[in-house]
Design an enzyme around this catalytic site. Sequence first.
Site, PDB file in Angstrom:
ATOM      1  N   LYS A   1       0.827  -1.212   0.000  1.00  0.00           N
ATOM      2  CA  LYS A   1       0.000   0.000   0.000  1.00  0.00           C
ATOM      3  C   LYS A   1       0.854   1.252   0.000  1.00  0.00           C
ATOM      4  O   LYS A   1       0.459   2.266  -0.575  1.00  0.00           O
ATOM      5  CB  LYS A   1      -0.927   0.019   1.217  1.00  0.00           C
ATOM      6  CG  LYS A   1      -2.107  -0.935   1.084  1.00  0.00           C
ATOM      7  CD  LYS A   1      -3.222  -0.536   2.039  1.00  0.00           C
ATOM      8  CE  LYS A   1      -4.385  -1.498   1.950  1.00  0.00           C
ATOM      9  NZ  LYS A   1      -5.459  -1.155   2.911  1.00  0.00           N
TER      10      LYS A   1
ATOM     11  N   LYS B   1      -7.335 -10.622  -8.584  1.00  0.00           N
ATOM     12  CA  LYS B   1      -8.548 -10.695  -7.777  1.00  0.00           C
ATOM     13  C   LYS B   1      -9.479  -9.532  -8.125  1.00  0.00           C
ATOM     14  O   LYS B   1      -9.002  -8.432  -8.393  1.00  0.00           O
ATOM     15  CB  LYS B   1      -8.122 -10.594  -6.299  1.00  0.00           C
ATOM     16  CG  LYS B   1      -9.122 -11.118  -5.313  1.00  0.00           C
ATOM     17  CD  LYS B   1      -8.489 -11.165  -3.925  1.00  0.00           C
ATOM     18  CE  LYS B   1      -9.363 -10.442  -2.930  1.00  0.00           C
ATOM     19  NZ  LYS B   1      -8.800 -10.366  -1.588  1.00  0.00           N
TER      20      LYS B   1
ATOM     21  N   LYS C   1     -12.622  -3.771  -5.407  1.00  0.00           N
ATOM     22  CA  LYS C   1     -13.588  -2.660  -5.394  1.00  0.00           C
ATOM     23  C   LYS C   1     -12.942  -1.370  -5.835  1.00  0.00           C
ATOM     24  O   LYS C   1     -13.633  -0.408  -6.139  1.00  0.00           O
ATOM     25  CB  LYS C   1     -14.216  -2.511  -4.007  1.00  0.00           C
ATOM     26  CG  LYS C   1     -13.217  -2.157  -2.914  1.00  0.00           C
ATOM     27  CD  LYS C   1     -13.883  -2.021  -1.559  1.00  0.00           C
ATOM     28  CE  LYS C   1     -12.827  -1.925  -0.476  1.00  0.00           C
ATOM     29  NZ  LYS C   1     -13.399  -1.740   0.850  1.00  0.00           N
TER      30      LYS C   1
END
Length: 336
Positions: free
Chosen positions: A118, A200, A203
């Site tokens: 991140k 994957k 969202k």
Amino acid sequence: MNKITGQKKTILSGMQPTNNLTIGQYFGALKNWVELQHDYDSLFCVVDQHAITVRQEPANLRRRSLDVAAMYMAAGIDPTVSTLFIQSHVPEHAQLAWILNCLASFGEVSRMTQFKDKSAQHADNVTVGLFTYPILMAADILVYNADLVPVGEDQRQHLELTRNLAERFNFHYSPTFTVPEPFIPKVGSKIMSLQEPEKKMSKSDANEKSTVFLTDTDAEIRNKIKRAVTDSGTDIVFDAAKRPGVANLMTIHHICTGRSLAEIESDFTGLGYGDFKEAVGESLVALVRPVRERYDALRADEDGLMNTLRVGAEHARERARNTLRKVYKKTGFVEL
Ligand code: TRP
């Protein structure tokens, strides 16, 4: 059952209100929570304090937190069975997080791979909050003495850190925290991106066509499935390595209809991708539509939603306060 207390075991989980929820989160997490809630003493929260580890637009954060709470219920979390709440409504999480911060070593937290990923994604704004994110997560779990934490594989390392912190506190002071276990579904109903089926479904994918949201209309769902990337083959066979796009659609169809992968193969023998995608689209529409309709009704009644969250926060606080009182005392803070 917990062998010592003879009571139901406690589970806790949460999701960040950073976007609408996807069918991946529904199949991979929410659906499991809904099934587990009757067998466990369950707490489910919307982790808005985790969301601000990267920059958020305040109005969006406020709206999305309520969206996600309503979606939990639309998916089947029953607030009279489970404790449903927003993390920031229970300040004891952040209070415990501080104490855990002072127990965790810089080195062990530096090893968290999610932080490494991140911080690379948000290289222009790597906050201390992003670094200490897993400590807040540990506090979410430990403040309720959760026995089990339903999470995806990507959270295993955070759970390991949580266990280490619980053990360390128990060792330095005295037995206080339950050492939680991760509860990771075995055959992950892992849903992949519709556009890049090696990845994957996410969202936060920049390409909207990759992701089906639980709030998508019937037409949007049909369209996204119709445009899903497949491959140059023609027949419907399951081969996740060589034909990930078709395999992903088969997985979705399997979850929506209950037909096994072998049955799906034989159902579509002699038929092409067009027919297959149409069937997948319809089965997914049939599954998502009632969730979306319940969601729309719940979300339209914001007073009702707020009342539910108020009750949830009160339940949660009562428990969290209890733990924190003990922790403060053991830590050596003066009681007023
Ligand atoms: N880190 C989790 C995720 O991204 C979200 C989360 C925050 C969580 N606190 C938690 C999950 C406590 C389980 C328990 O998926």
